[in-house]
Write a protein that holds these residues in place. Structure first.
Motif, PDB file in Angstrom:
ATOM      1  N   ALA A  15       0.828  -1.220   0.000  1.00 30.76           N
ATOM      2  CA  ALA A  15       0.000   0.000   0.000  1.00 30.76           C
ATOM      3  C   ALA A  15       0.857   1.262   0.000  1.00 30.76           C
ATOM      4  O   ALA A  15       0.444   2.296  -0.518  1.00 30.76           O
ATOM      5  CB  ALA A  15      -0.949  -0.008   1.197  1.00 30.76           C
ATOM      6  N   ARG A  16       2.061   1.172   0.546  1.00 29.91           N
ATOM      7  CA  ARG A  16       2.945   2.347   0.588  1.00 29.91           C
ATOM      8  C   ARG A  16       3.576   2.661  -0.765  1.00 29.91           C
ATOM      9  O   ARG A  16       4.002   3.792  -0.988  1.00 29.91           O
ATOM     10  CB  ARG A  16       4.049   2.131   1.618  1.00 29.91           C
ATOM     11  CG  ARG A  16       3.626   2.405   3.025  1.00 29.91           C
ATOM     12  CD  ARG A  16       4.839   2.426   3.947  1.00 29.91           C
ATOM     13  NE  ARG A  16       5.241   1.073   4.277  1.00 29.91           N
ATOM     14  CZ  ARG A  16       4.918   0.436   5.393  1.00 29.91           C
ATOM     15  NH1 ARG A  16       4.189   1.062   6.292  1.00 29.91           N
ATOM     16  NH2 ARG A  16       5.308  -0.778   5.617  1.00 29.91           N
ATOM     17  N   ILE A  47       0.510  -2.349  -9.638  1.00 30.40           N
ATOM     18  CA  ILE A  47       1.293  -3.141  -8.691  1.00 30.40           C
ATOM     19  C   ILE A  47       2.565  -3.659  -9.348  1.00 30.40           C
ATOM     20  O   ILE A  47       3.640  -3.623  -8.747  1.00 30.40           O
ATOM     21  CB  ILE A  47       0.452  -4.298  -8.112  1.00 30.40           C
ATOM     22  CG1 ILE A  47      -0.657  -3.729  -7.216  1.00 30.40           C
ATOM     23  CG2 ILE A  47       1.323  -5.278  -7.339  1.00 30.40           C
ATOM     24  CD1 ILE A  47      -1.675  -4.759  -6.768  1.00 30.40           C
ATOM     25  N   LEU A  48       2.458  -4.117 -10.599  1.00 29.93           N
ATOM     26  CA  LEU A  48       3.650  -4.595 -11.314  1.00 29.93           C
ATOM     27  C   LEU A  48       4.710  -3.508 -11.400  1.00 29.93           C
ATOM     28  O   LEU A  48       5.898  -3.763 -11.176  1.00 29.93           O
ATOM     29  CB  LEU A  48       3.288  -5.072 -12.721  1.00 29.93           C
ATOM     30  CG  LEU A  48       2.921  -6.526 -12.860  1.00 29.93           C
ATOM     31  CD1 LEU A  48       2.461  -6.831 -14.277  1.00 29.93           C
ATOM     32  CD2 LEU A  48       4.072  -7.423 -12.480  1.00 29.93           C
ATOM     33  N   LYS A  49       4.287  -2.298 -11.729  1.00 32.41           N
ATOM     34  CA  LYS A  49       5.240  -1.184 -11.815  1.00 32.41           C
ATOM     35  C   LYS A  49       5.876  -0.901 -10.454  1.00 32.41           C
ATOM     36  O   LYS A  49       7.072  -0.645 -10.362  1.00 32.41           O
ATOM     37  CB  LYS A  49       4.545   0.070 -12.333  1.00 32.41           C
ATOM     38  CG  LYS A  49       4.207   0.004 -13.792  1.00 32.41           C
ATOM     39  CD  LYS A  49       3.476   1.244 -14.244  1.00 32.41           C
ATOM     40  CE  LYS A  49       3.016   1.083 -15.678  1.00 32.41           C
ATOM     41  NZ  LYS A  49       2.163   2.179 -16.115  1.00 32.41           N
ATOM     42  N   ALA A  50       5.060  -0.964  -9.414  1.00 26.98           N
ATOM     43  CA  ALA A  50       5.565  -0.691  -8.063  1.00 26.98           C
ATOM     44  C   ALA A  50       6.499  -1.795  -7.566  1.00 26.98           C
ATOM     45  O   ALA A  50       7.337  -1.543  -6.705  1.00 26.98           O
ATOM     46  CB  ALA A  50       4.401  -0.527  -7.096  1.00 26.98           C
ATOM     47  N   ARG A  62       4.346 -10.607  -7.529  1.00 27.02           N
ATOM     48  CA  ARG A  62       4.843 -10.015  -8.773  1.00 27.02           C
ATOM     49  C   ARG A  62       4.902 -11.057  -9.881  1.00 27.02           C
ATOM     50  O   ARG A  62       4.478 -10.802 -11.003  1.00 27.02           O
ATOM     51  CB  ARG A  62       6.224  -9.394  -8.579  1.00 27.02           C
ATOM     52  CG  ARG A  62       6.722  -8.711  -9.845  1.00 27.02           C
ATOM     53  CD  ARG A  62       8.109  -8.109  -9.674  1.00 27.02           C
ATOM     54  NE  ARG A  62       8.480  -7.337 -10.822  1.00 27.02           N
ATOM     55  CZ  ARG A  62       8.862  -7.839 -11.997  1.00 27.02           C
ATOM     56  NH1 ARG A  62       8.896  -9.145 -12.180  1.00 27.02           N
ATOM     57  NH2 ARG A  62       9.190  -7.060 -12.999  1.00 27.02           N
ATOM     58  N   ALA A  63       5.393 -12.241  -9.580  1.00 28.38           N
ATOM     59  CA  ALA A  63       5.516 -13.296 -10.586  1.00 28.38           C
ATOM     60  C   ALA A  63       4.151 -13.685 -11.147  1.00 28.38           C
ATOM     61  O   ALA A  63       3.998 -13.851 -12.368  1.00 28.38           O
ATOM     62  CB  ALA A  63       6.213 -14.513  -9.989  1.00 28.38           C
ATOM     63  N   ILE A  64       3.153 -13.793 -10.294  1.00 33.56           N
ATOM     64  CA  ILE A  64       1.815 -14.167 -10.752  1.00 33.56           C
ATOM     65  C   ILE A  64       1.187 -13.054 -11.582  1.00 33.56           C
ATOM     66  O   ILE A  64       0.578 -13.303 -12.621  1.00 33.56           O
ATOM     67  CB  ILE A  64       0.927 -14.567  -9.563  1.00 33.56           C
ATOM     68  CG1 ILE A  64       1.398 -15.919  -9.047  1.00 33.56           C
ATOM     69  CG2 ILE A  64      -0.544 -14.601  -9.949  1.00 33.56           C
ATOM     70  CD1 ILE A  64       0.720 -16.384  -7.800  1.00 33.56           C
TER      71      ILE A  64
END
Length: 78
Positions: A15-16, A47-50, A62-64
């Motif tokens: 979340a951060r 989320i992927l970018k983060a 991240r992998a999923i």
């Protein structure tokens, strides 16, 4: 797509590092102790970018998400 269990501490870390709107959704999920949180394609991409260099514990998420993104590209679902 199957879910990925995420420890509350790691969800707070996530979340951060994501945008404010998604962070609010994650915080709300934590507040209500949600067991499942559906994500839009845009939220998954955020989320992927983060998580380009994920902290320990978030590598599986991240992998999923990366696998899902590749599948969507191959199926032309974007």
């Amino acid at each position: 797509m199957g879910g990925v269990p995420i420890d509350e501490r790691l969800l707070r870390e996530l979340a951060r590092v994501v945008d404010r709107k998604l962070a609010q959704r994650l915080d709300t999920a934590l507040l209500y102790r949600a067991k499942v949180l559906g994500l839009t394609v845009a939220e998954r991409e955020s989320i992927l970018k983060a998580l380009e260099n994920p902290p320990p514990g978030l590598e599986e998420l991240r992998a999923i998400l990366l696998q899902d993104s590749r599948w969507r590209l191959s199926e032309r679902l974007r």
